[in-house]
Design a protein around this motif. Structure first.
Motif, PDB file in Angstrom:
ATOM      1  N   VAL A 167       0.856  -1.186   0.000  1.00 43.24           N
ATOM      2  CA  VAL A 167       0.000   0.000   0.000  1.00 43.24           C
ATOM      3  C   VAL A 167       0.887   1.228   0.000  1.00 43.24           C
ATOM      4  O   VAL A 167       1.903   1.279   0.731  1.00 43.24           O
ATOM      5  CB  VAL A 167      -0.940   0.014   1.224  1.00 43.24           C
ATOM      6  N   HIS A 168       0.516   2.222  -0.787  1.00 43.37           N
ATOM      7  CA  HIS A 168       1.241   3.486  -0.847  1.00 43.37           C
ATOM      8  C   HIS A 168       0.230   4.630  -0.811  1.00 43.37           C
ATOM      9  O   HIS A 168      -0.863   4.526  -1.380  1.00 43.37           O
ATOM     10  CB  HIS A 168       2.094   3.575  -2.118  1.00 43.37           C
ATOM     11  N   VAL A 169       0.598   5.728  -0.148  1.00 42.49           N
ATOM     12  CA  VAL A 169      -0.260   6.909  -0.051  1.00 42.49           C
ATOM     13  C   VAL A 169       0.426   8.081  -0.729  1.00 42.49           C
ATOM     14  O   VAL A 169       1.664   8.185  -0.761  1.00 42.49           O
ATOM     15  CB  VAL A 169      -0.576   7.247   1.423  1.00 42.49           C
ATOM     16  N   SER A 170      -0.402   8.972  -1.292  1.00 43.29           N
ATOM     17  CA  SER A 170       0.153  10.124  -2.015  1.00 43.29           C
ATOM     18  C   SER A 170       0.677  11.203  -1.073  1.00 43.29           C
ATOM     19  O   SER A 170       1.496  12.026  -1.468  1.00 43.29           O
ATOM     20  CB  SER A 170      -0.924  10.719  -2.926  1.00 43.29           C
ATOM     21  N   LYS A 171       0.215  11.214   0.180  1.00 41.29           N
ATOM     22  CA  LYS A 171       0.661  12.202   1.168  1.00 41.29           C
ATOM     23  C   LYS A 171       1.022  11.485   2.458  1.00 41.29           C
ATOM     24  O   LYS A 171       0.393  10.487   2.825  1.00 41.29           O
ATOM     25  CB  LYS A 171      -0.434  13.232   1.443  1.00 41.29           C
ATOM     26  N   LYS A 172       1.992  11.996   3.147  1.00 43.01           N
ATOM     27  CA  LYS A 172       2.370  11.451   4.446  1.00 43.01           C
ATOM     28  C   LYS A 172       1.641  12.141   5.589  1.00 43.01           C
ATOM     29  O   LYS A 172       1.579  11.625   6.698  1.00 43.01           O
ATOM     30  CB  LYS A 172       3.883  11.575   4.659  1.00 43.01           C
TER      31      LYS A 172
END
Length: 365
Positions: free
Chosen positions: A55-60
């Protein structure tokens, strides 16, 4: 001239042969190259599956009301997933997640997805994660670190139980339904699993979560404490009771969770309680019949009764006494009745008196 013709005759058929050789060579090269590409694609797919879902997110970091894009790879193709923002690294399960603001997405044929997720504050403090998990089938989950701006941050709670338990054998649902279950009583079973302690400390009186679900609905979890100790590096058989709601039927799924991780999922097919259906059918027949009988009894009581006359009185005059006497004559059909004979009428009946005297003519002495 003949030599030239001969040479020409020999040279003409050589051109098609060279073309055929070139075509054969190209075909051989294509056959060599395409299997290599197929093998490379298969190797890449196996490597991605070995790495597991990601899973990867565009914002931290983002504040409440914002939106972030979540992407993932390595999941099973055409699988339904849930996306949630959870607090405390989701060590407390979905109770630490903003369930009302979650989203659902289905992976493509390559096991990838892309979905927008609104930023919401979870019920537990951060550190927070974006939690992605499968809804049906073999449980898979993955997390991505994420910070909700403005949301409180607190240290993670310590685990109340030691050890690291895992399931070593196929779970079983033991038991059978009785006669009362056929009439709508809650179905009951006993979930039996063999767990092993992979940790370095013993697990004493571990607390499990047993969940039951029907169809696409989320499981309803219930905490159950198993009395016993699983030493480090040892295994034990755990038995936990499972009960459904009254009248439940159809395909159900029993899940077992420990330490925020789903250990097993066991299907459970429950038969329909036909006794309840039979009861309602009989009730639909008996009640109308009873109402009809009661109504007929009431009608029979309140309707007027017919009355019959048993006698009548008549007055006749007596020529001898000069007094009137009253006598009672009975109706036809009553006992003691002196009815006229059927072959006589009142006018033609013979006289009961006889006379020997002859009438005398007028003026005779």
């Amino acid at each position: 001239m003949s030599t030239a013709l001969t040479g020409a005759a020999v040279a003409v058929p050589r051109l098609p042969r060279r073309g055929a050789a070139a075509l054969v060579l190209c075909a051989a090269l294509l056959l060599v190259l395409f299997p290599a590409r197929t093998a490379m694609t298969a190797t890449t797919a196996h490597a991605s599956a070995a790495d597991g879902p990601s899973v990867h997110v565009s914002k931290k970091e983002a504040g409440k009301g914002g939106t972030l894009t979540v992407t993932g790879r390595g999941w099973r193709p055409k699988t339904l997933l849930t996306l949630l923002i959870c607090g405390q690294n989701m060590i407390g399960g979905t109770n630490a997640c903003a369930n009302g603001d979650g989203r659902a997405v289905t992976t493509d044929r390559n096991g990838a997805f892309r979905k927008s997720l609104p930023v919401a504050e979870p019920p537990k403090p951060c550190p927070c994660v974006v939690h992605v998990a499968t809804v049906t089938g073999t449980p898979d989950a993955a997390d991505a670190a994420f910070k909700v701006a403005g949301h409180p941050v607190a240290p993670l709670p310590k685990e109340s139980t030691g050890g690291r338990l895992t399931v070593l054998a196929q779970p079983r649902l033991e038991g059978s339904s009785g006669l009362l279950t056929w009439f709508g009583a809650p179905p009951q079973r006993e979930l039996t699993v063999t767990v092993g302690n992979l940790g370095s400390t013993p697990a004493k009186d571990p607390v499990f979560q047993v969940g039951t679900s029907h169809g696409v609905f989320a499981p309803e979890w219930e905490e159950q404490q198993w009395r016993g100790t699983v030493p480090a590096g040892k295994k034990a058989e755990v038995r936990l009771p499972v009960e459904l709601a009254a009248g439940a039927h159809g395909d159900h799924l029993v899940s077992l969770k420990y330490g925020g991780k789903v250990l097993v999922e066991q299907p459970w097919g429950v038969g329909r309680p036909w006794g309840v259906t039979l009861f309602w059918v009989l009730l639909g027949v008996v009640v109308p019949t009873a109402v009809f009988r009661i109504g007929m009894a009431i009608v029979d009581r309140v309707r007027p009764r017919r009355t019959t006359t048993t006698g009548r009185s008549s007055t006749t005059g007596s020529s001898t006494t000069g007094r009137s006497t009253t006598r009672c004559t009975e109706d036809p059909g009553t006992p003691g009745e002196s009815a006229a004979l059927p072959w006589f009428t009142p006018d033609t009946a013979p006289s009961t008196t006889t006379s020997t005297e002859r009438p005398t003519s007028k003026g005779s002495a």
